[in-house]
Structures are given as C-alpha cells and as structure tokens.
Design an enzyme around this catalytic site. Sequence first.
Site, PDB file in Angstrom:
ATOM      1  N   ASN A  14       0.835  -1.208   0.000  1.00 16.72           N
ATOM      2  CA  ASN A  14       0.000   0.000   0.000  1.00 16.72           C
ATOM      3  C   ASN A  14       0.867   1.255   0.000  1.00 16.72           C
ATOM      4  O   ASN A  14       0.537   2.242  -0.679  1.00 16.72           O
ATOM      5  CB  ASN A  14      -0.957  -0.023   1.192  1.00 16.72           C
ATOM      6  CG  ASN A  14      -2.184  -0.858   0.908  1.00 16.72           C
ATOM      7  OD1 ASN A  14      -3.044  -0.458   0.110  1.00 16.72           O
ATOM      8  ND2 ASN A  14      -2.269  -2.035   1.507  1.00 16.72           N
ATOM      9  N   MET A  90       1.056  -3.162  12.034  1.00 16.94           N
ATOM     10  CA  MET A  90       0.387  -4.213  12.806  1.00 16.94           C
ATOM     11  C   MET A  90       0.548  -4.019  14.312  1.00 16.94           C
ATOM     12  O   MET A  90       1.024  -4.895  15.028  1.00 16.94           O
ATOM     13  CB  MET A  90       0.941  -5.587  12.388  1.00 16.94           C
ATOM     14  CG  MET A  90       0.825  -5.866  10.908  1.00 16.94           C
ATOM     15  SD  MET A  90      -0.877  -5.775  10.313  1.00 16.94           S
ATOM     16  CE  MET A  90      -1.452  -7.368  10.878  1.00 16.94           C
ATOM     17  N   HIS A 109      -8.016  -1.237   5.944  1.00 19.06           N
ATOM     18  CA  HIS A 109      -8.326  -2.550   6.522  1.00 19.06           C
ATOM     19  C   HIS A 109      -8.926  -3.437   5.430  1.00 19.06           C
ATOM     20  O   HIS A 109      -9.801  -2.992   4.686  1.00 19.06           O
ATOM     21  CB  HIS A 109      -9.310  -2.385   7.685  1.00 19.06           C
ATOM     22  CG  HIS A 109      -9.614  -3.680   8.354  1.00 19.06           C
ATOM     23  ND1 HIS A 109      -8.720  -4.295   9.203  1.00 19.06           N
ATOM     24  CD2 HIS A 109     -10.678  -4.509   8.266  1.00 19.06           C
ATOM     25  CE1 HIS A 109      -9.232  -5.443   9.615  1.00 19.06           C
ATOM     26  NE2 HIS A 109     -10.418  -5.594   9.060  1.00 19.06           N
ATOM     27  N   GLU A 174      -7.375  -2.199  -2.694  1.00 18.69           N
ATOM     28  CA  GLU A 174      -6.702  -1.381  -1.661  1.00 18.69           C
ATOM     29  C   GLU A 174      -5.795  -0.361  -2.326  1.00 18.69           C
ATOM     30  O   GLU A 174      -5.726   0.802  -1.927  1.00 18.69           O
ATOM     31  CB  GLU A 174      -5.874  -2.269  -0.722  1.00 18.69           C
ATOM     32  CG  GLU A 174      -6.687  -3.202   0.139  1.00 18.69           C
ATOM     33  CD  GLU A 174      -5.828  -3.943   1.165  1.00 18.69           C
ATOM     34  OE1 GLU A 174      -4.894  -3.343   1.721  1.00 18.69           O
ATOM     35  OE2 GLU A 174      -6.096  -5.128   1.404  1.00 18.69           O
TER      36      GLU A 174
HETATM   37  C1  GRF Z   1      -3.158  -4.886   3.798  1.00 18.86           C
HETATM   38  O1  GRF Z   1      -4.049  -5.884   3.452  1.00 18.86           O
HETATM   39  C2  GRF Z   1      -3.815  -3.857   4.675  1.00 18.86           C
HETATM   40  O2  GRF Z   1      -5.164  -3.660   4.372  1.00 18.86           O
HETATM   41  C3  GRF Z   1      -3.688  -4.464   6.039  1.00 18.86           C
HETATM   42  O3  GRF Z   1      -2.426  -5.068   6.054  1.00 18.86           O
HETATM   43  C4  GRF Z   1      -2.050  -5.393   4.718  1.00 18.86           C
HETATM   44  C5  GRF Z   1      -0.745  -4.704   4.458  1.00 18.86           C
HETATM   45  O4  GRF Z   1      -0.225  -4.995   3.194  1.00 18.86           O
HETATM   46  N1  GRF Z   1      -3.900  -3.476   7.073  1.00 18.86           N
HETATM   47  P1  GRF Z   1       0.965  -4.126   2.618  1.00 18.86           P
HETATM   48  O5  GRF Z   1       2.078  -4.153   3.672  1.00 18.86           O
HETATM   49  O6  GRF Z   1       0.468  -2.751   2.354  1.00 18.86           O
HETATM   50  O7  GRF Z   1       1.396  -4.845   1.370  1.00 18.86           O
END
Ligand code: GRF
Length: 215
Positions: A14, A90, A109, A174
Amino acid sequence: MKNIVILISGRGSNMEALIAARDAGNLPVRIAAVISNRPDAPGLETAARAGIVTHFINHKGFAGREAFDAALAECIDQFSPDLVVLAGFMRILSDGFVSHYAGRLINIHPSLLPAFPGLHTHQRALDEGVRIHGCTVHFVTPALDHGPVIIQAAVPVLDGDSESSLAARVLEQEHRIYPQAVRWFAEDRLQLANGRVRLAADTADSAVLISPEVR
Ligand code: GRF
C-alpha cells in the site's frame, strides 16, 4: 503541499501504491518519512530505494505500549505530518496516541468494515460465506479497526476462491482506494468533523468503488 508520514510493519505494497501515485503526479504530497516497528520490514528497503527517509523503532525494546507509542509519536512529529497513514502497521495503538493524531490518522483494513475487524479477514469472509468482500479506508479511533469510513471498495467472493485469491482481489482495490483517500486529504477535500467524514468530492469521484466483476 502536505506532509505525510507512512507507518508500516511488512511488505508495504500500500505504501508502494502511494509512492507510485505521487510519482505519477496523482498525489500531491511530500512523503516525509516511512517508519516501521519491524527492522526487517521489506517495505523499508522499498522506501529507501525511492529516496524516502526511513526509520524503525522496535516495539520489543520498550517496556509497554505507552512507552513505545510515545517514542513513535516523537519520531513521527519531527516530520510535522499533516497526515499519518497506517499502511499495514500491525500494532494496536494506545488511546493517547490516537487522540494526539485525531483527524489526521487513517488506516486501511482488508474488509468491508464493520464486518471482520482484526486479523484473517479473507478466511473469515470465506468461512461466513459472504458474497461481497472488500476493503475500507477509515479515520482511526481508539476502537480497533473502527472509525469513520472514508472510502470502501467491494469485490465479489467467487466460487472456488481461496484465501490467497480473495486477498489478491481485495489488495488490488486497496491500491486504488488508499491513494484516492490520501489525495482527497491532500486537496483539502476530506475532513473529520464531529466524528463524521466530510468529503467534498467532485462528480468524477466516488467513495464506493465496485470492482468490475461485481458490476
Ligand atoms: C493490507 O491488506 C492492509 O489492508 C492491512 O495489512 C495489509 C498490508 O499490506 N492493514 P501491505 O504491507 O500494504 O502490502
């Protein structure tokens, strides 16, 4: 131009979508720093390669949540961010941290909140047999994976989906909705007012994206 600070814990796809949108001229922000709580987060390397300042603050080195959050806030605040963007960060955040960034802290999310807060959202969606799944960008409030919704994208749950095929379909969305939400903020069109999202979107924008398979 607004300053943003991005917090990650892992892969950082992301975050990469935000960097790509900025590089394509679609996201008028300065990415002031990327901060991880895990030294080995692959996303840190990606950010550094893109020439972005990176930091890591290992939560394991702190006595408790409040102490870690205080150090994290101190690190973040040296960049004077207008917006703090949680992108796969996280950690459960303390109430003090959340209120310090009230109205300027957003999260993505991988579910259509308020369904499936917490972990393993894709498997839980499969287990429940829902037909529509998706992702949500929201302002962060003290309750985990809760808070005023800015934008959502819906994807179908297809026969034969596995956790990973469904996750991949959601992740694609996302990467569309997070840059959109940050763009609205950057353009002063997005605000949190009295606990509600105020969005001055133009007619080309929608706070609901429906993937082509659903249409
Ligand atoms: C994504 O699915 C986001 O929605 C969730 O954790 C994941 C992170 O993925 N909170 P990345 O590190 O952005 O690839």
